[in-house]
Write a protein that holds these residues in place. Structure first.
Motif, PDB file in Angstrom:
ATOM      1  N   PHE A 135     -17.023 -23.276  99.421  1.00 31.78           N
ATOM      2  CA  PHE A 135     -17.281 -24.033 100.397  1.00 31.78           C
ATOM      3  C   PHE A 135     -18.436 -25.199 100.499  1.00 31.78           C
ATOM      4  CE2 PHE A 135     -13.987 -21.396 102.496  1.00 31.78           C
ATOM      5  CZ  PHE A 135     -12.932 -22.083 102.908  1.00 31.78           C
ATOM      6  N   THR A 136     -18.424 -26.167 100.748  1.00 37.33           N
ATOM      7  CA  THR A 136     -19.347 -27.170 101.069  1.00 37.33           C
ATOM      8  C   THR A 136     -20.085 -26.777 102.397  1.00 37.33           C
ATOM      9  OG1 THR A 136     -18.051 -28.597 102.512  1.00 37.33           O
ATOM     10  CG2 THR A 136     -18.023 -29.063 100.004  1.00 37.33           C
ATOM     11  N   ASP A 137     -21.202 -27.390 102.858  1.00 37.29           N
ATOM     12  CA  ASP A 137     -21.765 -27.313 104.140  1.00 37.29           C
ATOM     13  C   ASP A 137     -20.322 -27.672 105.140  1.00 37.29           C
ATOM     14  OD1 ASP A 137     -24.030 -26.504 103.104  1.00 37.29           O
ATOM     15  OD2 ASP A 137     -24.890 -28.791 102.722  1.00 37.29           O
ATOM     16  N   PRO A 138     -20.635 -26.967 106.453  1.00 35.41           N
ATOM     17  CA  PRO A 138     -19.734 -27.563 107.248  1.00 35.41           C
ATOM     18  C   PRO A 138     -19.750 -29.252 107.766  1.00 35.41           C
ATOM     19  CG  PRO A 138     -21.068 -25.617 107.887  1.00 35.41           C
ATOM     20  CD  PRO A 138     -21.537 -26.208 106.758  1.00 35.41           C
ATOM     21  N   TYR A 139     -18.678 -29.679 107.813  1.00 33.13           N
ATOM     22  CA  TYR A 139     -18.665 -30.859 108.109  1.00 33.13           C
ATOM     23  C   TYR A 139     -17.994 -31.316 109.643  1.00 33.13           C
ATOM     24  CZ  TYR A 139     -13.627 -31.385 106.779  1.00 33.13           C
ATOM     25  OH  TYR A 139     -12.311 -30.980 106.720  1.00 33.13           O
ATOM     26  N   PHE A 140     -17.629 -30.419 110.212  1.00 30.95           N
ATOM     27  CA  PHE A 140     -16.682 -30.569 111.506  1.00 30.95           C
ATOM     28  C   PHE A 140     -16.779 -29.234 112.376  1.00 30.95           C
ATOM     29  CE2 PHE A 140     -13.056 -31.116 114.445  1.00 30.95           C
ATOM     30  CZ  PHE A 140     -13.346 -32.109 115.155  1.00 30.95           C
ATOM     31  N   ASP A 141     -17.026 -29.343 113.621  1.00 26.33           N
ATOM     32  CA  ASP A 141     -16.925 -28.065 114.706  1.00 26.33           C
ATOM     33  C   ASP A 141     -15.692 -28.116 115.147  1.00 26.33           C
ATOM     34  OD1 ASP A 141     -19.523 -27.352 113.896  1.00 26.33           O
ATOM     35  OD2 ASP A 141     -20.332 -28.853 115.532  1.00 26.33           O
ATOM     36  N   ALA A 142     -14.861 -27.154 115.277  1.00 22.04           N
ATOM     37  CA  ALA A 142     -13.397 -27.004 115.546  1.00 22.04           C
ATOM     38  C   ALA A 142     -13.340 -25.985 116.712  1.00 22.04           C
ATOM     39  CB  ALA A 142     -12.383 -26.804 114.519  1.00 22.04           C
ATOM     40  N   THR A 143     -12.153 -26.031 117.411  1.00 21.92           N
ATOM     41  CA  THR A 143     -11.759 -25.192 118.559  1.00 21.92           C
ATOM     42  C   THR A 143     -10.168 -25.172 118.525  1.00 21.92           C
ATOM     43  OG1 THR A 143     -12.414 -24.475 120.563  1.00 21.92           O
ATOM     44  CG2 THR A 143     -11.857 -26.587 120.479  1.00 21.92           C
ATOM     45  N   GLN A 144      -9.800 -24.050 119.135  1.00 22.49           N
ATOM     46  CA  GLN A 144      -8.253 -23.985 119.433  1.00 22.49           C
ATOM     47  C   GLN A 144      -8.070 -24.422 120.655  1.00 22.49           C
ATOM     48  OE1 GLN A 144      -6.269 -23.034 116.716  1.00 22.49           O
ATOM     49  NE2 GLN A 144      -8.095 -22.789 115.513  1.00 22.49           N
ATOM     50  N   TYR A 267     -21.046 -41.175 108.666  1.00 20.79           N
ATOM     51  CA  TYR A 267     -20.266 -40.146 109.352  1.00 20.79           C
ATOM     52  C   TYR A 267     -19.858 -40.333 110.721  1.00 20.79           C
ATOM     53  CZ  TYR A 267     -18.997 -35.264 111.025  1.00 20.79           C
ATOM     54  OH  TYR A 267     -18.313 -34.458 111.614  1.00 20.79           O
ATOM     55  N   ASP A 268     -20.887 -40.938 111.590  1.00 15.28           N
ATOM     56  CA  ASP A 268     -20.648 -41.065 113.138  1.00 15.28           C
ATOM     57  C   ASP A 268     -19.610 -42.202 113.082  1.00 15.28           C
ATOM     58  OD1 ASP A 268     -22.584 -39.231 113.501  1.00 15.28           O
ATOM     59  OD2 ASP A 268     -23.919 -40.578 114.457  1.00 15.28           O
ATOM     60  N   ARG A 269     -19.660 -43.259 112.281  1.00 12.30           N
ATOM     61  CA  ARG A 269     -18.804 -44.311 112.193  1.00 12.30           C
ATOM     62  C   ARG A 269     -17.303 -43.605 111.927  1.00 12.30           C
ATOM     63  NH1 ARG A 269     -16.550 -47.088 108.246  1.00 12.30           N
ATOM     64  NH2 ARG A 269     -18.164 -46.406 106.616  1.00 12.30           N
ATOM     65  N   LEU A 270     -17.339 -43.063 110.960  1.00 17.65           N
ATOM     66  CA  LEU A 270     -15.773 -42.481 110.604  1.00 17.65           C
ATOM     67  C   LEU A 270     -15.396 -41.464 111.737  1.00 17.65           C
ATOM     68  CD1 LEU A 270     -16.182 -41.824 106.759  1.00 17.65           C
ATOM     69  CD2 LEU A 270     -14.998 -43.634 107.794  1.00 17.65           C
ATOM     70  N   TYR A 271     -16.389 -40.827 112.253  1.00 24.31           N
ATOM     71  CA  TYR A 271     -15.816 -39.781 113.346  1.00 24.31           C
ATOM     72  C   TYR A 271     -15.145 -40.521 114.340  1.00 24.31           C
ATOM     73  CZ  TYR A 271     -16.375 -35.659 116.252  1.00 24.31           C
ATOM     74  OH  TYR A 271     -16.105 -34.516 116.982  1.00 24.31           O
ATOM     75  N   GLU A 272     -15.948 -41.614 114.835  1.00 20.13           N
ATOM     76  CA  GLU A 272     -15.544 -42.597 115.935  1.00 20.13           C
ATOM     77  C   GLU A 272     -14.223 -43.005 115.603  1.00 20.13           C
ATOM     78  OE1 GLU A 272     -17.449 -45.645 119.267  1.00 20.13           O
ATOM     79  OE2 GLU A 272     -18.598 -45.163 117.510  1.00 20.13           O
ATOM     80  N   LYS A 273     -14.101 -43.619 114.368  1.00 19.39           N
ATOM     81  CA  LYS A 273     -12.754 -44.369 113.876  1.00 19.39           C
ATOM     82  C   LYS A 273     -11.701 -43.437 114.167  1.00 19.39           C
ATOM     83  CE  LYS A 273     -10.558 -45.647 109.478  1.00 19.39           C
ATOM     84  NZ  LYS A 273     -10.917 -45.752 108.023  1.00 19.39           N
ATOM     85  N   PHE A 275     -11.651 -40.258 115.866  1.00 22.49           N
ATOM     86  CA  PHE A 275     -11.468 -39.481 117.127  1.00 22.49           C
ATOM     87  C   PHE A 275     -11.883 -40.112 118.535  1.00 22.49           C
ATOM     88  CE2 PHE A 275     -12.767 -36.532 113.768  1.00 22.49           C
ATOM     89  CZ  PHE A 275     -11.678 -35.697 113.567  1.00 22.49           C
ATOM     90  N   GLY A 276     -12.087 -41.208 118.191  1.00 16.77           N
ATOM     91  CA  GLY A 276     -12.329 -42.268 119.417  1.00 16.77           C
ATOM     92  C   GLY A 276     -13.632 -42.203 120.097  1.00 16.77           C
ATOM     93  N   THR A 277     -14.429 -41.182 119.654  1.00 20.57           N
ATOM     94  CA  THR A 277     -15.827 -40.961 120.278  1.00 20.57           C
ATOM     95  C   THR A 277     -16.777 -40.435 119.083  1.00 20.57           C
ATOM     96  OG1 THR A 277     -17.026 -39.687 122.061  1.00 20.57           O
ATOM     97  CG2 THR A 277     -15.244 -38.235 120.866  1.00 20.57           C
ATOM     98  N   LYS A 280     -21.011 -34.826 119.122  1.00 23.96           N
ATOM     99  CA  LYS A 280     -21.667 -34.351 120.324  1.00 23.96           C
ATOM    100  C   LYS A 280     -23.142 -34.688 119.933  1.00 23.96           C
ATOM    101  CE  LYS A 280     -18.108 -31.433 122.503  1.00 23.96           C
ATOM    102  NZ  LYS A 280     -17.836 -30.237 122.935  1.00 23.96           N
ATOM    103  N   SER A 281     -23.279 -34.268 118.562  1.00 20.06           N
ATOM    104  CA  SER A 281     -24.865 -34.305 118.338  1.00 20.06           C
ATOM    105  C   SER A 281     -25.525 -35.635 118.136  1.00 20.06           C
ATOM    106  CB  SER A 281     -25.054 -33.487 116.777  1.00 20.06           C
ATOM    107  OG  SER A 281     -24.254 -34.311 116.007  1.00 20.06           O
TER     108      SER A 281
END
Length: 282
Positions: A135-144, A267-273, A275-277, A280-281
């Motif tokens: 695996f690469t380094d983590p790129y997203f924090d997830a939850t169920q 990364y922040d730009r793509l995240y906002e694209k 997920f709309g926000t 958190k970091s």
């Protein structure tokens, strides 16, 4: 830019989806050998990175899993797709996407047999998967979380006693539910998130468990009918994966690209694209 090799059709069964694998779409203008070499690279890219096919970074994924990867206007798009496009750009090649069952991805089989160079499927890093994948380094924090029809108010697994709960085969969401063995809850397994969504919509199940961003995306598109109920902080993190022990240079490049994207704001730009926000970091 990404080009897709897809499963052309789905035939629904009684609770499960069976797959018909599509014929290959040939990427025009790309040279190199297309033979299956059992995981041995047929070509190299920038920096000597091994690739299955010349001129392409071949990515295995499992559709649909919006907003990470899904079809839109005949093209596969999403957060994972954009991030892997950055890796392809770094290598000086084009990303090509193969839609394949998740079991072959998480088991390492698709990478070991040379079906693809890298796996990007909204995949949680787990000790079990690390035995067969690098695996690469983590790129997203997830939850169920739970998806249900609006107004039902299911806020926990216990609130579903006497009800039917959908889970996706082979996922950490399924593992989370089965490990807790909720009393009186009938667990119904589905092949992908789309069939889970359909099962909730048609009343085949009362609620379904999957990753929170997937349900938030679905509710955003269908908010008048559905809601996200209980959320379960499982501490999961997603990673991209390459063949274990077989492609250290690609793994290194992917990690470099992720680090650069987080550093320069991409990364922040793509995240906002998608997920709309902002994350958190940020």
């Amino acid at each position: 830019m990404s080009v897709r090799i897809s499963r052309a059709a789905r035939r629904r069964g009684a609770g499960y989806a069976s797959l018909a694998v599509a014929a290959v779409l040939v990427l025009a203008g790309c040279g190199g050998s297309d033979g299956d070499d059992g995981g041995q690279a047929a070509a190299t890219a920038s920096g000597g990175t091994k690739l299955v096919h010349a001129g392409r970074l071949t990515t295995c994924t499992h559709l649909p899993y919006a907003p990470f990867q899904f079809e839109q206007d005949g093209k596969v798009v999403g957060f994972d797709v954009d991030l892997i496009d950055l890796v392809a750009k770094k290598l000086g090649v084009t990303q090509q996407i193969v839609d394949t069952p998740f079991e072959g991805i998480k088991s390492g089989q698709d990478l070991d047999t040379g079906k693809c160079d890298i796996a990007a499927a909204g995949m949680t890093i787990t000790p079990e998967r690390q035995q067969v994948l690098a695996f690469t380094d983590p790129y997203f924090d997830a939850t169920q979380a739970l998806l249900a029809k609006k107004g039902t108010g299911y806020d926990s697994l216990e609130s579903l006693k006497g009800k039917k709960l959908g889970v996706q085969a082979g996922t950490t969401g399924k593992d989370y539910v089965t490990s807790r063995n909720p009393d009186g809850v009938e667990i119904v397994e589905f092949e992908d998130s789309a069939t889970e969504e359909q099962a909730v919509a048609t009343g085949q199940v009362d609620a379904a468990v999957n990753d929170l961003p997937v349900w938030l995306d679905y509710v955003k598109k269908n908010g008048d009918r559905f809601e996200v109920g209980g959320q379960f902080d499982t501490g999961e993190q997603y990673g991209f994966a390459v063949r274990k022990g077989g492609n250290p240079q690609l793994l290194k490049t992917a990690n470099q690209v992720l680090a650069a994207a987080k550093s320069d704001g991409t990364y922040d730009r793509l995240y906002e694209k998608w997920f709309g926000t902002k994350p958190k970091s940020s």
